[in-house]
Design a protein around this motif. Structure first.
Motif, short mmCIF file in Angstrom:
data_model
loop_
_atom_site.label_atom_id
_atom_site.label_comp_id
_atom_site.label_asym_id
_atom_site.label_seq_id
_atom_site.Cartn_x
_atom_site.Cartn_y
_atom_site.Cartn_z
N LEU A 75 0.74 -1.54 0.08
CA LEU A 75 -0.24 0.14 -0.04
C LEU A 75 1.01 1.38 -0.13
O LEU A 75 0.50 2.18 -0.70
CB LEU A 75 -0.52 0.30 1.24
CG LEU A 75 -1.60 1.07 1.46
CD1 LEU A 75 -2.57 1.63 -0.29
CD2 LEU A 75 -2.15 1.22 2.96
N ILE A 77 -8.61 2.02 -4.71
CA ILE A 77 -8.06 1.69 -4.02
C ILE A 77 -7.31 2.63 -3.26
O ILE A 77 -7.43 3.33 -1.74
CB ILE A 77 -6.89 0.75 -4.30
CG1 ILE A 77 -6.54 -0.67 -4.62
CG2 ILE A 77 -5.73 0.83 -3.28
CD1 ILE A 77 -5.92 -1.27 -5.58
N LEU A 78 -6.70 3.74 -3.70
CA LEU A 78 -6.45 5.06 -3.15
C LEU A 78 -7.28 6.29 -2.97
O LEU A 78 -7.14 7.14 -2.20
CB LEU A 78 -4.96 5.81 -3.70
CG LEU A 78 -3.78 4.63 -4.08
CD1 LEU A 78 -2.40 5.38 -4.71
CD2 LEU A 78 -3.10 4.39 -2.59
N GLY A 79 -9.16 6.36 -3.78
CA GLY A 79 -9.96 7.16 -3.26
C GLY A 79 -9.18 8.28 -4.35
O GLY A 79 -10.09 9.35 -3.62
N PHE A 136 -3.32 8.81 -0.04
CA PHE A 136 -4.47 7.99 0.50
C PHE A 136 -5.01 8.31 -0.35
O PHE A 136 -6.33 7.60 0.88
CB PHE A 136 -3.62 7.42 1.38
CG PHE A 136 -2.34 7.04 1.95
CD1 PHE A 136 -1.99 5.08 1.02
CD2 PHE A 136 -1.31 7.48 2.21
CE1 PHE A 136 -0.42 4.90 0.66
CE2 PHE A 136 -0.24 6.89 2.43
CZ PHE A 136 0.83 5.76 0.98
N GLY A 137 -6.12 9.53 -0.21
CA GLY A 137 -6.84 9.30 -0.59
C GLY A 137 -8.18 9.93 1.19
O GLY A 137 -9.34 9.83 1.22
#
Lengths: 214, 214
Positions: free
Chosen positions: A11, A74-76, A104-105
C-alpha cells in the motif's frame, strides 16, 4: 480487480506507482521499466502489480487504463474518505496539518478538543471545534474514521464519543487498550516503536540494523 | 541471551512483559499465566519469550532473573539511548513531548531548529536549540540517533548535518528518499500509511479490516 488483501508495505508504494503511471502515455506499462525508474526491485514491483491487476502479460506489460482505474479506486483519488481527530494538542495538530494523507485519499476535515482555548475555527480546511459538536459533525459529514490523539486518561471517553458518532475505524495514539463493540476496527499506534526498532542496532546488532530498513 | 532478531511486533510487547515480570515475586515465570493476565495468546507469548530466553522448561516456566536481565538489556532500562530531533514544528514538538519513548530506553534530549523563533531553552529535559549547535551537542552527548521532522525541502540538509555530527541511525518523517553513506541506517516513517491501511476497509473489504488489527 483482484480481491487480494494488500500488505501495508505494498500500500505504501501505490502512490508512487500511481504518479509514475499517470506520467506515462503508452497504453502498456512495463513493470521492469517502472522498477528501473522508481529504483525498486523488479520482483517486488511485479508482486505489487499482481495485487492490482491480473491483466499483466509477459513481454507486453500491464494495461495502463486498468492499472490507473484500480489504483485510483484503492487510493480513493476521486472520492476522499473524511477523517476527524479528537485531541488538538501537539500531536493532534501535527496530524491535522500533515500533508501525506491525501496520497491515500484521506482528508482530515476537523479536529475536536474539550479545551476551549484550543478551539480554532479560523483554519478553513480543518478547523478545531468543541468536542460537544463531534456527533452532529460526524453525522452531517458521513465520517466513519476517527483518530484519537488525547492523553491516556481521556482516550476511552474519546473512543466512546467517536463510536456514538457513527465512527467504525479508530486510529489510537493513546498508550492504552480501548474497549470497543464488535464491528469497530482499532489500530493502536505506538510512535516510539519504530524508533525503538531502528535503535536496537545501537545496543548490539539486533533488529533493524540487521535488515535493509531504508 | 539468544541472538535472534526481534520483530517490531515482538519488540512492541516487551515493555508489557517487563512490567508484568517486575510485578511478580516467584523465581519462575509461567508463560501461560502471563498470557492470561495480559490477555494475549499463549502461543504468541511463548514465541516472544523464546526470543528473550532459551531457559524455558515445560511445566516449570522461565527463570525470572534471566528474563528480567535480558528484557532490561534489550529495552535499555538502565542505559538510555540519547536522541535528537531536527525540526521543532508541530510534529517535532509532538515527538519531543511524547512519553512513550522511555519504555524503550530512548530519551529525546534536545530539538534543533533553524528558526530562532522556535528556539526555547526553558524546557529543562528537552530544550530546543539553534541548529548551528547540533554538531557540538551531539559530540558532547554521544548522540548516535537522530529524528528528521523538517519539511521535505530541508530534509537532506538536516540529514547531512546529523551525519556530520556522528549520527548513524536516522528516523525520517519527511516524505522523501534521503541519500546517506554506507553504515547509516535510515527508517522512513509515513504517518499516513497506518491510517490508510486501517481505512482500506472503508472502501470495500481489503486490507486491515480483514485482519485482527486491534
Amino acid at each position: 480487480m483482484k480481491k487480494t488483501t494488500l500488505s501495508k508495505a505494498t500500500l505504501g508504494r501505490l502512490p508512487m506507482y500511481l504518479r509514475y503511471i499517470r506520467s506515462q502515455s503508452d497504453e502498456r506499462i512495463s513493470a521492469s521499466e517502472m522498477a528501473r525508474v522508481l529504483k525498486l526491485g523488479e520482483v517486488l514491483v511485479r508482486k505489487d502489480m499482481n495485487c492490482i491487476s491480473d491483466q499483466g502479460r509477459p513481454k507486453i506489460g500491464y494495461p495502463r487504463q486498468e492499472l490507473l482505474a484500480n489504483l485510483e479506486e484503492i487510493l480513493g483519488s476521486r472520492d476522499c474518505v473524511p477523517v476527524v481527530v479528537v485531541g488538538a494538542g501537539k500531536l493532534g495538530l501535527a496530524l491535522m496539518r500533515y500533508k501525506g494523507f491525501q496520497d491515500f485519499g484521506l482528508r482530515i476535515i476537523a479536529g475536536f478538543d474539550s479545551d476551549v482555548q484550543k478551539v480554532d475555527a479560523s483554519h478553513e480546511e480543518c478547523p478545531v471545534l468543541p468536542v460537544g459538536r463531534l456527533e452532529r459533525f460526524c453525522r452531517e459529514n458521513g465520517v466513519r474514521v476517527g483518530v484519537i490523539a488525547v492523553p491516556e486518561a481521556a482516550a476511552q471517553s474519546a473512543c466512546d464519543a467517536l463510536i456514538a458518532s457513527g465512527v467504525t475505524s479508530i486510529w489510537n495514539f493513546a498508550p492504552c487498550q480501548l474497549t470497543t463493540p464488535d464491528g469497530v476496527a482499532v489500530q493502536n499506534e505506538n510512535l516510539a516503536l519504530s524508533l525503538a526498532h531502528l535503535c536496537l542496532g545501537e545496543r548490539g546488532g539486533r533488529g533493524a540494523r540487521d535488515e535493509n530498513v531504508s
